[in-house]
Design an enzyme around this catalytic site. Structure first.
Site, PDB file in Angstrom:
ATOM      1  N   ASP A   1       0.815  -1.205   0.000  1.00  0.00           N
ATOM      2  CA  ASP A   1       0.000   0.000   0.000  1.00  0.00           C
ATOM      3  C   ASP A   1       0.854   1.263   0.000  1.00  0.00           C
ATOM      4  O   ASP A   1       2.082   1.212  -0.063  1.00  0.00           O
ATOM      5  CB  ASP A   1      -1.005  -0.004   1.155  1.00  0.00           C
ATOM      6  CG  ASP A   1      -0.332   0.014   2.529  1.00  0.00           C
ATOM      7  OD1 ASP A   1       0.794   0.521   2.647  1.00  0.00           O
ATOM      8  OD2 ASP A   1      -0.971  -0.461   3.488  1.00  0.00           O
TER       9      ASP A   1
ATOM     10  N   LYS B   1      -4.013   3.310  -0.863  1.00  0.00           N
ATOM     11  CA  LYS B   1      -5.123   4.215  -0.591  1.00  0.00           C
ATOM     12  C   LYS B   1      -4.529   5.414   0.119  1.00  0.00           C
ATOM     13  O   LYS B   1      -3.821   5.285   1.111  1.00  0.00           O
ATOM     14  CB  LYS B   1      -6.171   3.558   0.301  1.00  0.00           C
ATOM     15  CG  LYS B   1      -6.821   2.339  -0.326  1.00  0.00           C
ATOM     16  CD  LYS B   1      -7.942   1.802   0.542  1.00  0.00           C
ATOM     17  CE  LYS B   1      -7.428   1.293   1.863  1.00  0.00           C
ATOM     18  NZ  LYS B   1      -8.506   0.807   2.732  1.00  0.00           N
TER      19      LYS B   1
ATOM     20  N   MET C   1      -3.871   9.794  11.039  1.00  0.00           N
ATOM     21  CA  MET C   1      -4.786  10.138   9.943  1.00  0.00           C
ATOM     22  C   MET C   1      -5.649  11.356  10.250  1.00  0.00           C
ATOM     23  O   MET C   1      -6.782  11.455   9.813  1.00  0.00           O
ATOM     24  CB  MET C   1      -5.696   8.940   9.603  1.00  0.00           C
ATOM     25  CG  MET C   1      -4.950   7.687   9.201  1.00  0.00           C
ATOM     26  SD  MET C   1      -6.036   6.263   8.952  1.00  0.00           S
ATOM     27  CE  MET C   1      -6.588   5.939  10.638  1.00  0.00           C
TER      28      MET C   1
END
Length: 511
Positions: free
Chosen positions: A42, A63, A175
């Site tokens: 990823d 992503k 995040m």
């Protein structure tokens, strides 16, 4: 009665890749990557780690923020499908940080369990701890913080109930950089003092790491003014004050050189691991290993066997691969180093000599300057003597010419084959962004030049060459911005890469 079907090889390793520094991958994770048939990686997994899976199929399932181009459900299905394909395959799912810390690894494990695919979880170093540590911030400290909590800052995942965390000393938010203003306001609303220290670390543990500090009141604006974006970790708590005298990574001397934060492409064989990469990383570079060459066995050992039969002159080995292939040939023939007792062995340079020594065979001669032409010019042989060169089909003419000029007979036998290694898409894309490319052989220069296309011109990039012979081969291939290492050593080649980078930066400034 029919024979039972052979057991399936289907197996999935869910691997935590760590926060970005490739040195933080666990030994278990490295082993699982080496055994993988397929690797799904990823956005946050350092692509350098793919060097442990040189022959595996690699699939990018990244992503980034809210710009997903593949859903989690599709990833789950792909993991299972790849594991079940071709009678069963070993799949490595390489995930940034730790598998189970906001990595949705639990969902991927559930998908394997439902499909009946055996799996394992290989924990990784979470960025929640590593990024603050690299920024000089311990998440706990006996005097100021005896507890910490790790939270998601992704508001799409639901509220964090900050009021429940009033007794937690340190908060680590993953995040959350896009929502930092709202998160800070919510924390203040839940009872945190507006002047509580806060820090945000972008790309923690990598040469691109950047850290800013402030308070809950100011941190969102500080981050915005500095232009920090995801991936980033935010720490809230008194431990942030310790950064001023505990910061080590961004003060380390290695980050002050010309390679700091630069991508250096290291060309190598498909099979080989490059010690040069470690030297460059120690100077702050982000390393891209580019396997341009792979070695293959010759279809028939008979020509080599005939060339060595009753031979008693000089045996010339001009690469580490020649040493590897020679001993592989001896093993296939049921022989060992004693079969070479009648010959005198010459190595092209100290690296090849070391490869011989590791197999218990000392080189009888190594030229004062590494290189085929120097080997031919300095070989202690007289007119009429014969030298046998064990090499690939791409042997250069310098050695033969130097020997024949001295009336020394030259014979050559093809011991192995050198072929172009197919370049993977993700490697090709990163290669375009390289600040400098290192070349350790003429073959590497020629294979790199062959990659030229309408949208990528490697010939215009700065290159650092190991030795004059490699530099000459690079010029013949069309490279014009060449810096030559002063000696045949990894440190000297890294020095040449630094010099090439400095010269490129100077050229840009003048332009």
């Amino acid at each position: 009665m029919t024979d039972a079907s052979p057991p399936s090889r289907a197996f999935v390793s869910l691997i935590g890749a760590g926060p970005g520094d490739p040195g933080l991958l666990t030994l278990h994770g490295q082993r699982a990557l080496r055994e993988a048939d397929v690797v799904l990686f990823d956005y946050l997994a350092n692509p350098e780690l793919l060097r442990f899976s040189p022959d595996a199929e690699t699939i990018y399932v990244g992503k980034k923020g809210f710009s997903e181009y593949i859903t989690q459900e599709q990833i789950n299905a792909l993991i299972v499908a790849k594991a079940q394909a071709n009678g069963g395959q070993r799949v490595a799912r390489l995930k940034g940080g730790d598998v189970y810390v906001f990595g949705r690894g639990g969902e991927e494990a559930e998908a394997c369990a439902v499909a009946g695919v055996p799996f394992e979880v290989v924990p990784g170093v979470t960025s929640a701890i590593a990024a603050p540590a690299y920024a000089g911030i311990p998440v706990t400290h006996r005097e100021v913080a005896r507890s910490f909590a790790v939270l998601t800052g992704n508001t799409r995942e639901g509220g964090a109930h900050y009021e429940r965390l009033s007794g937690v000393d340190t908060l680590v938010l993953l995040m959350g950089v896009r929502n930092l203003d709202q998160i800070a306001a919510d924390l203040i609303g839940a009872g945190r003092h507006p002047d509580t220290p806060a820090a945000t670390i972008q790309w923690g543990s990598t040469p691109q790491q950047r850290t800013v500090t402030g308070t809950l009141t100011t941190i969102a604006q500080v981050v915005k003014d500095a232009g920090l974006e995801a991936p980033a970790v935010t720490v809230v708590g008194e431990v942030v004050r310790l950064r001023e005298h505990l910061r080590w990574f961004d003060r380390h001397a290695r980050l002050g050189g010309p390679l700091a934060g630069k991508t250096v492409a290291v060309t190598r064989t498909r099979e080989g691991a490059s010690g040069l990469s470690d030297v460059l990383r120690a100077r702050g570079a982000s390393v891209l290993e580019v396997p341009l060459i792979r070695f293959a066995a010759v279809p028939d050992d008979q020509p080599v066997a005939e060339a060595l039969h009753n031979f008693s002159g000089w045996l010339l080995l001009t690469s580490n691969q020649a040493v590897t292939a020679l001993f592989a040939f001896l093993e296939r023939s049921g022989l060992d180093a004693r079969a070479l007792s009648r010959v005198k062995v010459a190595a092209v340079g100290p690296s090849t000599a070391r490869s011989l020594a590791e197999r218990g065979l000392r080189a009888d001669f190594v030229p004062s300057t590494p290189g085929a032409r120097h080997l031919g010019a300095e070989l202690p042989a007289g007119p009429g003597e014969v030298a046998l060169h064990l090499t690939s089909q791409l042997a250069e003419a310098d050695l033969k010419g130097a020997l024949e000029a001295r009336d020394i007979g030259y014979r050559r036998a093809e011991l192995y084959r050198t072929e172009a290694a197919p370049l993977k898409e993700h490697t090709a894309q990163r290669l375009k962004e390289a600040a400098v490319i290192t070349l350790a052989s003429g073959s590497a220069a020629r294979h790199l030049a062959a990659l030229a296309s309408a949208d990528f011109d490697p010939l215009g990039l700065p290159v650092a060459a190991m030795g004059l012979q490699t530099a000459d081969a690079a010029r013949e291939a069309g490279f014009t911005r060449i810096t030559v290492a002063r000696t045949a050593s990894l440190d000297a080649l890294a020095d040449a890469a630094e010099q090439a980078t400095r010269e490129a930066q100077e050229t840009e400034r003048r332009a």
